[in-house]
Design a protein around this motif. Structure first.
Motif, PDB file in Angstrom:
ATOM      1  N   TRP A 111       9.844  -7.054  24.177  1.00  0.00           N
ATOM      2  CA  TRP A 111       8.928  -6.369  24.763  1.00  0.00           C
ATOM      3  C   TRP A 111       9.085  -6.523  26.694  1.00  0.00           C
ATOM      4  N   GLU A 113       5.696  -4.120  16.321  1.00  0.00           N
ATOM      5  CA  GLU A 113       6.578  -3.061  16.520  1.00  0.00           C
ATOM      6  C   GLU A 113       6.035  -1.828  16.702  1.00  0.00           C
ATOM      7  N   ALA A 117       6.667   2.572  16.914  1.00  0.00           N
ATOM      8  CA  ALA A 117       7.673   3.993  16.869  1.00  0.00           C
ATOM      9  C   ALA A 117       6.877   5.151  16.971  1.00  0.00           C
ATOM     10  N   GLU A 132      10.753  -0.168  18.893  1.00  0.00           N
ATOM     11  CA  GLU A 132       9.998  -0.593  19.880  1.00  0.00           C
ATOM     12  C   GLU A 132       8.967  -1.630  19.904  1.00  0.00           C
ATOM     13  N   ARG A 133       8.786  -2.413  21.105  1.00  0.00           N
ATOM     14  CA  ARG A 133       7.890  -3.164  20.900  1.00  0.00           C
ATOM     15  C   ARG A 133       6.799  -3.010  21.773  1.00  0.00           C
ATOM     16  N   THR A 154      -1.116   3.009  24.566  1.00  0.00           N
ATOM     17  CA  THR A 154       0.380   3.408  24.681  1.00  0.00           C
ATOM     18  C   THR A 154       0.595   4.013  26.107  1.00  0.00           C
ATOM     19  N   ILE A 175       4.956   0.845  26.323  1.00  0.00           N
ATOM     20  CA  ILE A 175       5.425   2.104  25.950  1.00  0.00           C
ATOM     21  C   ILE A 175       5.438   2.995  26.929  1.00  0.00           C
TER      22      ILE A 175
END
Length: 846
Positions: free
Chosen positions: A48, A90, A92, A108-109, A116, A123
């Protein structure tokens, strides 16, 4: 060069300067410090990385995988055993209908609970569909499955969420602002790691879901970045199979009691509850009752909660079976009552604990440049509220957004009253039936979840008509909210005079207008108090502290000194309006800048104070102190000129030339783009959508009482505004006697306010129109053919020195709303005509 210095970083509890406000109990002290719980896994941050915020707040750098909002998230219902599931999950992006990724490691983290789109999430983009995944372990000493159950709690997920544990669906929830829980006990493995997956859909304003100010594509205006996914704390706790679920708490200061209902889950037949009220270490009362049934808890000689003395009592509740404790929770409450009563001037005002109190508020949007919807830390969350107290405010309007429970807890402790808005649906158009029903479902969920907070004193279902679908539905909803929670005020429609509003339903406890820079001046009626729901909006750009590098406001100022002076002058007007118009509160826009809006007391990053806070506090406290309900009717009105001839009159009998004679006064009108025509009584004047008759001077003292009358007929009656008589100000006409195209009715109007005829006028028919402004009564009236058809509250109005004009209006400095039709016998009076005089004028054959 701006003389603005960045704020120094504040460490520790920002409430220490308000130590006298703190609750002196172990529970409250622990909550104030922030009871924390270690997340059970994935806090090392592997994989991350924080995104790059456009602006960093003083708390941005404090956010880390091991420090993602670790405080206890539910202050009004606490248990000792719990664990925080915030931290690195985690992540996605997904497609609609995609199968859950059970057992798969996502690429992704993301740092939960930051949206988000935020930099803090790592993200920093929007996804319509997404997956969250992590593992956790259940402490063995919790004895889950051996008499205890395990709940996983979500503060809020925007917008649709489905939760799986070990491949089994355990919960679904729709709504971006409501909390929900999943009993995951039956999905757990006997020991070891457990997998949780959360699927989320959030299409923001591509649908009719409630979104508040969120937009998929934010504008350089009043709409901002979206905030998708998990945006409040996720946590788990063990509970007994029969346990306390929620508490309903209603203080009654008249009887010095707390009405309490302990709601439970599981079969609690034959069980009892014990409720203990404490003042610090002193037990105030001890009461035994039955789960699910109302109990009355004595609070003798109650210490009342108020902004000046926000005292909170502790409450401990024990669920018992044959005197053995089965479940134990702790809570708190304040003894206060919000209501309405007549002030000394005989006009209805808001009261707190039976006494008139002016609610001096800011508009609080709750946005952050690093976390968007989610404050970076609990200290940051508390900061904005602390600054309200520093600035001399006693109220906050939480604007079309909700907050985590800890925000309301801080408001309770600090002594701030809260207007709670319902997050609106998108603007533009009217929502379909399914969206209307979902909006109402989420509104009732909001009220149910937040009705115990001492600070919350009012509900606001609609703002400026955004997402409104009918005036009747708005009134019905206001009534249903009042029935759901009779102890608080219902403001059916904030800014009912503005924008997309479908008009005043006449329901609820509050009449609320918006005006920029204002203040707005609605007056109470027989059943409702009035408030200024939004005003101000003065702006200042501060280099290096703006989201877009530049900004806008309703009025821009060049420096801190002039901004402060403008604010102080505007607030002095608030006090004047409070006395003359009997408004019970005013809401200034706003506590901080937000994205392109630069009209805050602070820059968006909370780094720079933009005004002299000492001057701000002084004027705010003066308003609260002096707006006491005593009123001020102002000077006696000028009786004006008697008779029905008027002080100026235009008969249009010339039949030729470019001048219409003032048959009573000396203000002949210059004609352009007009033609002579047959009138009602001899000659008339015809307009074809581009003409005017300019009297060359100001004929009406718009700050006082006056009457304007005319015969008029329309060539068309569509969606365009058409003005019969108006008076210029250089900006907007001071008044319009007009055809309102938006309403397709005759109207006597101020900007944002219209007295309307009940029916649409017929094309080609002559009507006698009279607009009456009574400054003493604070009203604006419209008469059609001698009969009064509408009256609107309009406490006061600014004077104007522009020309009185026949055939057009003025808006945003331009000439607009040209008439397509004919006019005859225009008369101006320097007083408010009586109903009888208007009837006589309309029936006169002169």
């Amino acid at each position: 060069m701006l003389s603005l210095a960045p704020l120094t970083r504040r460490r520790g509890s920002g409430a220490r300067s308000l130590a006298a406000l703190a609750v002196t109990t172990m529970l409250s002290a622990a909550l104030a410090a922030g009871i924390t719980s270690p997340a059970t896994a994935q806090t090392d941050g592997a994989g991350w990385e924080m995104g790059e915020p456009r602006l960093a707040t003083p708390w941005t750098a404090d956010v880390s995988p091991g420090n993602a909002l670790p405080e206890y998230p539910r202050p009004q219902l606490t248990r000792d055993a719990w664990r925080n599931l915030n931290g690195v999950w985690e992540f996605a992006g997904a497609t609609e209908g995609e199968a859950p990724p059970f057992g798969d490691t996502l690429a992704e983290r993301i740092l939960v609970p930051y949206p988000t789109e935020s930099a803090l999430s790592g993200i920093q983009r929007h996804e319509d569909h997404m997956w969250y995944r992590r593992t956790f372990e259940v402490p063995r000493h919790w004895q889950v499955g051996n008499g205890n159950r395990l709940k996983i709690n979500f503060g809020a997920v925007d917008y649709k969420a489905v939760v799986y544990v070990n491949g089994r669906e355990v919960a679904r929830h729709t709504g971006g602002y409501g909390a929900f829980s999943a009993d995951v006990t039956d999905a757990l493995r006997r020991h070891g790691e457990q997998e949780i997956i959360v699927g989320v859909e959030d299409r923001t304003d591509a649908t009719w879901q409630p979104v508040g100010k969120q937009r998929r594509v934010p504008d350089r205006g009043i709409f901002y970045e979206g905030a998708s996914g998990i945006w409040q704390t996720v946590w788990m706790e063990p509970v007994a199979s029969r346990h306390v679920d929620t508490l309903d708490m209603v203080p009654d200061i008249d009887t010095s009691t707390l009405n309490l209902t302990v709601n439970t889950e599981g079969n609690t037949a034959g069980m009892t509850v014990e409720a203990v009220v404490s003042d610090g270490r002193r037990v105030v009362s001890r009461t035994t009752g039955t789960p699910g049934e109302p109990m009355t808890l004595p609070v003798p000689r109650a210490k009342l909660w108020s902004p000046d003395s926000p005292f909170l009592y502790d409450l401990d509740v024990v669920l018992k079976r044959q005197w053995r404790p089965v479940d134990r929770v702790s809570s708190y409450f304040g003894m206060r009552e919000i209501g309405t009563a007549e002030g000394a001037d005989g006009r209805k005002r808001i009261t707190l604990n039976g006494k008139v109190l002016f609610l001096m508020s800011t508009l609080d949007q709750g946005y952050w440049p690093d976390g968007i919807y989610t404050a970076p830390t609990d200290e940051a969350l508390r900061f904005d509220l602390e600054q309200h107290k520093e600035l001399g405010f006693n109220t906050v309007r939480k604007h079309i957004k909700t907050e985590p429970d800890r925000w309301y807890y801080h408001a309770d402790r600090l002594g701030l009253l809260v207007w709670q808005d319902m997050p609106s649906m998108r603007t533009g158009g009217r929502p379909p039936v399914a969206a209307q029903q979902q909006f109402e479902t989420e509104l009732h969920e909001l009220v149910e979840e937040k009705k115990n907070w001492t600070s919350v004193i009012g509900w606001v279902p609609f703002n400026e008509g955004w997402g409104e679908w009918s005036r009747e539905a708005t009134g019905r909803i206001a009534g249903e909210i009042k029935q759901q929670d009779p102890t608080r005020l219902v403001n059916a429609h904030s800014g009912v005079n503005c924008c997309d509003s479908l008009g005043d339903s006449g329901k609820g406890d509050v009449i609320d207008w918006h005006a920029y820079p204002g203040p707005a001046q609605p007056m109470p009626d027989g059943s409702r108090v009035s408030i200024d729901g939004e005003h101000g909006g003065y702006g200042l750009e501060v280099a290096g502290h703006m989201w877009f590098g530049e900004g806008h406001a309703y009025r821009m100022l060049p420096d801190k000194e002039s901004l402060t002076a403008a604010y102080v002058d505007n607030q002095r007007q608030v006090l004047d309006v409070a006395k003359r118009c009997a408004i019970s509160g005013a809401i200034y826009t706003q506590i901080t800048d937000v994205e392109h809006e630069v009209n805050g007391f602070f820059t968006y990053d909370r780094q720079v104070k933009k005004m002299d806070f000492g001057q701000v506090r002084a004027v705010n406290e003066a308003i609260i102190r002096n707006a006491d309900g005593s009123g001020d009717d102002g000077p006696a009105p000028d009786p004006g000129t008697p008779g029905l001839a008027g002080v100026h009159a235009y008969k249009f009998n010339e039949g030729t030339g470019t001048t219409a004679t003032d048959s009573v006064g000396d203000a002949d009108a210059t004609l352009s783009g007009t033609e002579w025509a047959q009138g009602v009584h001899g000659g008339g004047l015809s307009f074809a959508g581009a003409g005017e008759a300019d009297t060359g001077r100001s004929l009406v003292n718009t700050a006082g009482s006056y009457t304007v009358s005319a015969w008029a007929k329309l060539d068309e009656a569509g969606g365009a505004f058409q003005t019969i008589v108006s008076q210029d100000t250089g900006q907007h006409s001071a008044f319009f006697l007009q055809y309102s195209g938006q309403d397709q009715r005759w109207a006597m109007s101020f900007v944002g306010l219209r007295a309307l005829s009940p029916t649409k006028p017929e094309v080609g028919r002559w009507y006698h129109l009279t607009g009456v402004r009574d400054a003493q009564a604070g009203t604006l009236e419209l008469f059609v053919d001698g009969e009064k058809v509408d009256t609107r509250s309009a406490c006061s109005a600014d004077g104007s020195t522009g020309n009185t004009v026949i055939g057009r209006g003025q808006y945003n400095g331009g000439k607009v709303d040209y008439l397509r039709g004919d006019v005859d016998d225009v008369r101006i009076f320097d007083r408010a005509l009586s109903d009888e005089e208007v009837a006589a004028l309309a029936s006169s054959g002169e």
